[in-house]
Scaffold this motif. Sequence first.
Motif, PDB file in Angstrom:
ATOM      1  N   TYR A  49      40.751  29.437  50.399  1.00 15.90           N
ATOM      2  CA  TYR A  49      41.287  28.627  49.322  1.00 15.90           C
ATOM      3  C   TYR A  49      42.051  27.485  49.960  1.00 15.90           C
ATOM      4  CZ  TYR A  49      40.266  32.978  47.022  1.00 15.90           C
ATOM      5  OH  TYR A  49      39.639  34.098  46.571  1.00 15.90           O
ATOM      6  N   ARG A  86      47.370  27.734  38.706  1.00 12.42           N
ATOM      7  CA  ARG A  86      46.005  28.064  39.110  1.00 12.42           C
ATOM      8  C   ARG A  86      45.508  29.305  38.371  1.00 12.42           C
ATOM      9  NH1 ARG A  86      44.432  25.558  43.723  1.00 12.42           N
ATOM     10  NH2 ARG A  86      45.992  24.225  44.680  1.00 12.42           N
ATOM     11  N   SER A  87      44.212  29.427  38.301  1.00 13.39           N
ATOM     12  CA  SER A  87      43.613  30.572  37.629  1.00 13.39           C
ATOM     13  C   SER A  87      43.843  31.846  38.444  1.00 13.39           C
ATOM     14  CB  SER A  87      42.114  30.354  37.435  1.00 13.39           C
ATOM     15  OG  SER A  87      41.538  31.489  36.847  1.00 13.39           O
ATOM     16  N   VAL A 116      40.777  21.473  33.563  1.00  9.55           N
ATOM     17  CA  VAL A 116      39.586  22.191  33.110  1.00  9.55           C
ATOM     18  C   VAL A 116      39.307  21.898  31.644  1.00  9.55           C
ATOM     19  CG1 VAL A 116      38.541  24.481  32.909  1.00  9.55           C
ATOM     20  CG2 VAL A 116      40.152  24.029  34.745  1.00  9.55           C
ATOM     21  N   VAL A 126      35.869  29.281  35.110  1.00 11.26           N
ATOM     22  CA  VAL A 126      36.817  28.963  36.182  1.00 11.26           C
ATOM     23  C   VAL A 126      36.707  30.015  37.272  1.00 11.26           C
ATOM     24  CG1 VAL A 126      38.476  27.696  34.762  1.00 11.26           C
ATOM     25  CG2 VAL A 126      38.720  30.168  34.996  1.00 11.26           C
ATOM     26  N   ASP A 127      37.037  29.607  38.483  1.00 10.38           N
ATOM     27  CA  ASP A 127      37.066  30.505  39.629  1.00 10.38           C
ATOM     28  C   ASP A 127      38.491  30.937  39.917  1.00 10.38           C
ATOM     29  OD1 ASP A 127      34.325  30.504  40.268  1.00 10.38           O
ATOM     30  OD2 ASP A 127      34.527  28.593  41.318  1.00 10.38           O
ATOM     31  N   ASN A 144      41.852  31.038  41.658  1.00  6.18           N
ATOM     32  CA  ASN A 144      42.689  30.060  42.349  1.00  6.18           C
ATOM     33  C   ASN A 144      42.331  28.605  42.013  1.00  6.18           C
ATOM     34  OD1 ASN A 144      44.999  29.925  43.970  1.00  6.18           O
ATOM     35  ND2 ASN A 144      43.801  29.292  45.725  1.00  6.18           N
ATOM     36  N   GLN A 145      41.463  28.388  41.047  1.00  7.47           N
ATOM     37  CA  GLN A 145      41.099  27.028  40.640  1.00  7.47           C
ATOM     38  C   GLN A 145      42.272  26.396  39.891  1.00  7.47           C
ATOM     39  OE1 GLN A 145      37.412  26.765  38.476  1.00  7.47           O
ATOM     40  NE2 GLN A 145      37.896  24.751  37.657  1.00  7.47           N
TER      41      GLN A 145
END
Length: 144
Positions: free
Chosen positions: A50, A69-70, A125, A131-132, A134-135
């Motif tokens: 990441y 973050r996600s 977003v 979403v991934d 830590n995106q």
Amino acid sequence: MDLKQIKSLIKVVYQYRIDEIKIQIGETTIYIKNKISQLVEKNNNKEQYYSVSDSEEQFNEQNGYFTIRSPMIGTFYRRSNPNQDPFVKKGDNIKIGTKICIIEAMKLFNDIESEVSGKIVKIFVEDSTPVDYNQPLFLIKINN
């Protein structure tokens, strides 16, 4: 080690300008290297990297910004249903614990709350998109 513990560790490494740290718990090994802003996680001999992009580095906590973050892979939703207003919009002032979005993962809807108080500067977003982990989701200008 859960996500909150990893986030706390990253903040400590960043805050105290620790160059590198390695933690091993069972079969999981976590490396954090501050100088290149990269987190590497090894789990069962699989590595995930990441990185913070150069454009994001200008918006860091030292400059008064925070990136939410996600915490998981899933589908990002800005509202609880299509007929309602989004939880938050660009320019909104939020507090710690404010519900900012929902991420659906495996038919479970997970409320995502703000970790900081501040003003939403950017939403990275689009609604109803994947979403991934830590995106980046939101950029927040932290209240002083």
